[in-house]
Scaffold this motif. Structure first.
Motif, PDB file in Angstrom:
ATOM      1  N   PRO A  88       0.854  -1.189   0.000  1.00  0.00           N
ATOM      2  CA  PRO A  88       0.000   0.000   0.000  1.00  0.00           C
ATOM      3  C   PRO A  88       0.889   1.238   0.000  1.00  0.00           C
ATOM      4  O   PRO A  88       2.121   1.125   0.032  1.00  0.00           O
ATOM      5  N   GLU A  89       0.292   2.394  -0.020  1.00  0.00           N
ATOM      6  CA  GLU A  89       1.075   3.633   0.035  1.00  0.00           C
ATOM      7  C   GLU A  89       1.606   3.841   1.456  1.00  0.00           C
ATOM      8  O   GLU A  89       1.044   3.346   2.426  1.00  0.00           O
ATOM      9  N   GLY A  90       2.715   4.556   1.560  1.00  0.00           N
ATOM     10  CA  GLY A  90       3.199   5.003   2.856  1.00  0.00           C
ATOM     11  C   GLY A  90       4.068   4.043   3.647  1.00  0.00           C
ATOM     12  O   GLY A  90       4.313   4.281   4.833  1.00  0.00           O
ATOM     13  N   ILE A  91       4.552   2.970   3.019  1.00  0.00           N
ATOM     14  CA  ILE A  91       5.411   2.040   3.783  1.00  0.00           C
ATOM     15  C   ILE A  91       6.843   2.028   3.237  1.00  0.00           C
ATOM     16  O   ILE A  91       7.588   1.075   3.443  1.00  0.00           O
ATOM     17  N   GLU A  92       7.207   3.100   2.539  1.00  0.00           N
ATOM     18  CA  GLU A  92       8.549   3.175   1.964  1.00  0.00           C
ATOM     19  C   GLU A  92       9.640   2.984   3.008  1.00  0.00           C
ATOM     20  O   GLU A  92      10.597   2.211   2.792  1.00  0.00           O
ATOM     21  N   GLU A  93       9.528   3.658   4.143  1.00  0.00           N
ATOM     22  CA  GLU A  93      10.559   3.556   5.176  1.00  0.00           C
ATOM     23  C   GLU A  93      10.668   2.136   5.730  1.00  0.00           C
ATOM     24  O   GLU A  93      11.779   1.660   6.026  1.00  0.00           O
ATOM     25  N   ASP A  94       9.529   1.461   5.857  1.00  0.00           N
ATOM     26  CA  ASP A  94       9.524   0.096   6.393  1.00  0.00           C
ATOM     27  C   ASP A  94      10.220  -0.865   5.430  1.00  0.00           C
ATOM     28  O   ASP A  94      10.973  -1.749   5.864  1.00  0.00           O
ATOM     29  N   ILE A  95       9.960  -0.697   4.131  1.00  0.00           N
ATOM     30  CA  ILE A  95      10.599  -1.554   3.128  1.00  0.00           C
ATOM     31  C   ILE A  95      12.102  -1.267   3.085  1.00  0.00           C
ATOM     32  O   ILE A  95      12.929  -2.189   3.021  1.00  0.00           O
ATOM     33  N   GLU A  96      12.467   0.008   3.135  1.00  0.00           N
ATOM     34  CA  GLU A  96      13.889   0.379   3.131  1.00  0.00           C
ATOM     35  C   GLU A  96      14.606  -0.202   4.349  1.00  0.00           C
ATOM     36  O   GLU A  96      15.750  -0.649   4.259  1.00  0.00           O
ATOM     37  N   SER A  97      13.911  -0.213   5.486  1.00  0.00           N
ATOM     38  CA  SER A  97      14.500  -0.767   6.709  1.00  0.00           C
ATOM     39  C   SER A  97      14.779  -2.259   6.542  1.00  0.00           C
ATOM     40  O   SER A  97      15.826  -2.760   6.979  1.00  0.00           O
ATOM     41  N   LEU A  98      13.857  -2.957   5.882  1.00  0.00           N
ATOM     42  CA  LEU A  98      14.049  -4.389   5.637  1.00  0.00           C
ATOM     43  C   LEU A  98      15.257  -4.629   4.742  1.00  0.00           C
ATOM     44  O   LEU A  98      16.107  -5.485   5.032  1.00  0.00           O
ATOM     45  N   THR A  99      15.347  -3.884   3.647  1.00  0.00           N
ATOM     46  CA  THR A  99      16.449  -4.096   2.696  1.00  0.00           C
ATOM     47  C   THR A  99      17.790  -3.695   3.296  1.00  0.00           C
ATOM     48  O   THR A  99      18.815  -4.337   3.019  1.00  0.00           O
ATOM     49  N   LYS A 100      17.795  -2.655   4.132  1.00  0.00           N
ATOM     50  CA  LYS A 100      19.039  -2.252   4.790  1.00  0.00           C
ATOM     51  C   LYS A 100      19.527  -3.330   5.752  1.00  0.00           C
ATOM     52  O   LYS A 100      20.731  -3.474   5.987  1.00  0.00           O
ATOM     53  N   ASP A 101      18.581  -4.091   6.305  1.00  0.00           N
ATOM     54  CA  ASP A 101      18.933  -5.185   7.211  1.00  0.00           C
ATOM     55  C   ASP A 101      19.271  -6.462   6.457  1.00  0.00           C
ATOM     56  O   ASP A 101      19.457  -7.522   7.066  1.00  0.00           O
ATOM     57  N   GLY A 102      19.328  -6.355   5.129  1.00  0.00           N
ATOM     58  CA  GLY A 102      19.708  -7.501   4.311  1.00  0.00           C
ATOM     59  C   GLY A 102      18.594  -8.486   4.042  1.00  0.00           C
ATOM     60  O   GLY A 102      18.848  -9.617   3.601  1.00  0.00           O
ATOM     61  N   MET A 103      17.338  -8.068   4.290  1.00  0.00           N
ATOM     62  CA  MET A 103      16.211  -8.976   4.060  1.00  0.00           C
ATOM     63  C   MET A 103      15.778  -8.919   2.595  1.00  0.00           C
ATOM     64  O   MET A 103      15.570  -7.839   2.052  1.00  0.00           O
ATOM     65  N   PRO A 104      15.639 -10.079   1.935  1.00  0.00           N
ATOM     66  CA  PRO A 104      15.162 -10.096   0.554  1.00  0.00           C
ATOM     67  C   PRO A 104      13.690  -9.666   0.484  1.00  0.00           C
ATOM     68  O   PRO A 104      12.861 -10.203   1.229  1.00  0.00           O
ATOM     69  N   VAL A 105      13.388  -8.708  -0.370  1.00  0.00           N
ATOM     70  CA  VAL A 105      12.018  -8.213  -0.538  1.00  0.00           C
ATOM     71  C   VAL A 105      11.699  -8.167  -2.028  1.00  0.00           C
ATOM     72  O   VAL A 105      12.438  -7.565  -2.807  1.00  0.00           O
TER      73      VAL A 105
END
Length: 341
Positions: A130-147
């Motif tokens: 959905p809209e508005g979860i950019e920071e949450d997705i970026e946090s996952l990728t910065k932690d090395g999580m595949p998204v």
């Protein structure tokens, strides 16, 4: 309530260190040169007492839970349900299990679900965001999580994504209606700033403006309750009696539109021609059958899980992000064919 056995309980019962028990249960006995006799004793005892390992504790030790979090707009929607089923099948064959959930396109709910998946230590994420979860997705990728995102992407976030050519899909469908001779073609969709919905609106507008016809767009707030979709749609159709064709932006709106048509005594295509995004059985069984933009379900699912499995492969050195755009198929049926054509 019966207490669940732990590795410590097994170690105490057999007078063996908990580290040794852990090595045996994790298949590392040979590596650690633990005797076959002790392994047999431990495994026999484990079977007798019915010990089952704590999956969360195991994931903390091994760094892998062998689970994937799958977050979609609505898991009951035929489009998302079909894709989820195919992803689950392929994931299972590769040793992974899927945890499903619906976001309802709700930003806060999605944030909470991501936190829940983090707590469960899932190995990777598949999300229709959905809209508005950019920071949450970026946090996952910065932690090395595949998204891997699918159905839509986040323009300002670098992730792998799989989607279809939404702009051409609605352009092509609108062009079909125009070629049939319809002059007042409306586009009814959900009000959204998501990439896939923006492109669908653009595709419709491009075709209408190129033909010099009036732009008739109705945007409705997303809601799971049909009545909250049908009320504004009903008003729109009552207020615009000159409409002779409608392109629905999703199958959810499309089915609501068919109900309004029946309620108002409108026939398709005699009174109003119909095309809907996302094909499924209801449209084929409707009388007359409904023309639909069919998404390549198998291809979407296959690409989504293939990209994620590649990222989950610890031996893979590939860090290049993938953006896959797939083609749709306009399945022309009687609902969009003008009788005189």
């Amino acid at each position: 309530m019966k207490k669940k056995l732990s590795i410590v309980d097994i170690a105490n019962a057999l007078n063996v260190s908990k580290t040794t028990i852990s090595f045996i249960l994790n298949g590392r006995a040979q590596e650690k040169r633990i005797s076959a006799e002790l392994v047999e004793t431990v495994m026999k005892y484990v079977e007798e007492v019915g010990y089952k390992p704590n999956s969360l504790a195991k994931s903390l030790r091994t760094g892998k839970s062998n689970t994937i979090g799958l977050m979609v707009e609505d898991i009951s929607n035929p489009f998302f349900a079909s894709i989820a089923r195919l992803i689950e099948e392929r994931a299972y064959k590769n040793g992974y299990k899927i945890i499903y959930c619906s976001t309802d396109n709700d930003t806060q709910k999605t944030k909470e679900l991501i936190d829940m998946f983090r707590d469960r230590h899932v190995d990777g994420y598949i999300i229709s965001p959905p809209e508005g979860i950019e920071e949450d997705i970026e946090s996952l990728t910065k932690d090395g999580m595949p998204v891997v995102l699918f159905d839509r992407h986040l323009p300002n976030v670098d992730t792998d994504f799989i989607e279809i050519d939404n702009l051409f899909s609605t352009y092509n469908a609108t062009r079909h209606l125009i070629d049939q001779g319809f002059k007042n073609v409306a586009f009814v969709t959900f009000a959204s700033n998501q990439t896939q919905m923006i492109d669908r609106v653009k595709g419709y507008q491009n075709a209408i403006e190129a033909a010099g016809l009036p732009v008739l767009i109705k945007e409705i707030l997303f809601n799971q309750k049909e009545e909250l979709i049908m009320n504004p749609l009903r008003e729109f159709m009552i207020q615009n009696t000159n409409i002779d064709a409608i392109l629905f932006g999703t199958n959810h709106i499309g089915t609501c539109g068919l109900k309004i048509m029946q309620e108002m005594g409108k026939n398709t295509p005699t009174d109003i021609a119909i095309i809907s995004f996302d094909d499924y059985e209801v449209f084929e069984l409707y009388s007359p059958p409904v023309t639909a933009i069919a998404q390549p379900i198998d291809e979407i699912a296959d690409n989504v899980i293939s990209v994620l499995l590649e990222k989950l492969d610890y031996h893979s050195a590939s860090t290049k992000l993938k953006g896959v755009i797939l083609k749709t198929n306009l399945k022309i049926r009687k609902s969009s064919i003008k009788a005189s054509a």
